[in-house]
Design a protein around this motif. Sequence first.
Motif, PDB file in Angstrom:
ATOM      1  N   UNK A   1      -8.260   8.075  -5.467  1.00  0.00           N
ATOM      2  CA  UNK A   1      -7.907   8.973  -6.365  1.00  0.00           C
ATOM      3  C   UNK A   1      -5.805   8.445  -6.237  1.00  0.00           C
ATOM      4  N   UNK A   2      -5.528   8.952  -7.143  1.00  0.00           N
ATOM      5  CA  UNK A   2      -4.102   8.975  -7.515  1.00  0.00           C
ATOM      6  C   UNK A   2      -3.679   7.687  -6.653  1.00  0.00           C
ATOM      7  N   UNK A   3      -3.926   6.242  -7.567  1.00  0.00           N
ATOM      8  CA  UNK A   3      -3.709   5.332  -7.085  1.00  0.00           C
ATOM      9  C   UNK A   3      -3.638   4.742  -4.817  1.00  0.00           C
ATOM     10  N   UNK A   4      -4.221   6.222  -4.642  1.00  0.00           N
ATOM     11  CA  UNK A   4      -4.860   5.929  -2.735  1.00  0.00           C
ATOM     12  C   UNK A   4      -5.878   5.579  -2.853  1.00  0.00           C
ATOM     13  N   UNK A   5      -6.358   5.807  -1.393  1.00  0.00           N
ATOM     14  CA  UNK A   5      -7.149   4.968  -0.953  1.00  0.00           C
ATOM     15  C   UNK A   5      -7.609   6.553   0.373  1.00  0.00           C
TER      16      UNK A   5
END
Length: 570
Positions: free
Chosen positions: A266-270
């Motif tokens: 999500x949003x470039x995050x794990x």
Amino acid sequence: MRTRLHRAGTVAVLAAVPICVGTTPAWAHDHDAPTGVAPFGDIAVIIHCLSLLATAAAVATAWGGGRAGRSRTAVAAVIAAAADIGAIQACGTEVVSSILLALGTLALPWLVTRPRTALALGAVIGAGRVLQVVPDGSPARALTAAGLLAAMCCVGAIAAMLVGRRGVGPVALGPVATGAAMVTAGVATAYCVRGEVRLDATVLWFTFEWLSIAYFGLAAVAVTAGPASRRFQAVTAATALVAGVVLVGVPLPPDAGVPMVRQVDAAGQRLPVLVVPQRPGWNLVHIGADDVRVGLDPGRLAATGARPGTTGSWGLVRLPAGRSRLWFTHGGTTASLAVDAGQAGPGPDVTTPDGPECASASLGAVLAGARRPLAACPAQELTAEDADALRAMVSFIAGRGVTTISVRSDDSPRGVAARRLVEAAGAAEKLRVTDPGDHPLLVVSGWAAAETTLREVAADRLPAQGSYLAPWLLTGPLLAIPSGPLLPLRFDVRDDAPTAYLAGLSELFPLEPPTGVGYTTWMRQRAVSAGPLRLYAAGQLFVPGAGGHDHESTAWVPQGTVTAVSGQLP
């Protein structure tokens, strides 16, 4: 020349096994797989795979190599025996059976002139190793055992061909190797499609799902490329390809009805996600990030929030029976996660203020490899170990010449029992137990009430001559409150076992603080012995220019430590 090329290709594939084994668990995170493994998880995978594969190779060379194959048999037997001994420490296998299997394997080089005896002994050893890897009571035990036995047959057939064997009577070993590889790939595919539960924290079967494609399929093609027909080679390659597409394209399903840890993008995050207890009814969802919304309907997601004594975000979601999908929004992006609440009734109540503590205990169990439904939360009862620790702490305070103590609890079953125990222990030590005042304060509530109490002590709104905490209040967010906390523990956080737990937790759920209940749950699952009971002090080490809180690491106390301040308590 062609035979040499076939053998060289097979040896190259065999040599790549340890690399595949070591990298598979990390690479597989991209497929809805459990994030991280238990401490020693990658080592356990390597050890178990070496044990199984080396055993198959030793048996095959002893059976088919004759006197000339004794040296090859000895090498494979030593590797398998060493893996057995290593499994005792790294994987927790049973000592006596591991030693017997190792001794039996080391006897194989002396049986090269008796191939039938070598084959019979090898069959017993192979079955014993599979039973060690798939203990009694494991989910889908028969299916897992079948897949592992097929994998060993494939390797054994390859090894036998490398030392000169081409068949058993009218049966050619090339098709046997290919057929065993296809069975292994088929079982792995069945696991994925049918949603069978996988093995424990060794992730051995999870690794074989991928090795069945990357290794067994290629090895079988390499060995059978010469003597087999092109049609047979095409069937083998197609089987491996189809199984690979299925395994890569279908996310691994969650274990039904047990606490689940996953990561979502999500949003470039794990983002690490914990769902407890993953049963029908209200479930607690913990996400390792702030500003997250969660729910079952992507159009109607509820905001999550902080909880006292914890980090990250927390939300409540009512799961239906069976499989469903959990949706998240974070940073303007939407992600989802498959969940399976099973068909049993609701689990323990996680809607209370003690829910996060229950989640931390579940996280410790998952980290240790447990794959069973959550039976109870820590706040539901006062354990004998915690009761002994509280009595010892009251006795320690009495030994300092104190005449009066106070206690703060809550209305949970554990809090009520703990207060009664402190009052009884105080009476036995001739201590007066009263309301909070200018005397030692014992905090025996859950995390939420304890945070309120400790902040009042730190702000001088609640007078106290030191705060003494129950063992279950060992968690960084509480110990970071400057209230001079002391607590009785049976371990030093700098010992090997707590350090291993901390390292595993950092991989499984990044930036999640370690906790006393999480570690003790992990410790019981891994059969780690407790040490002597001592009183410990928690404190922070303020380093100039370091800022306040370190958000890039996980520690028992943010920028601090927990240090023993007493000898062994009675």
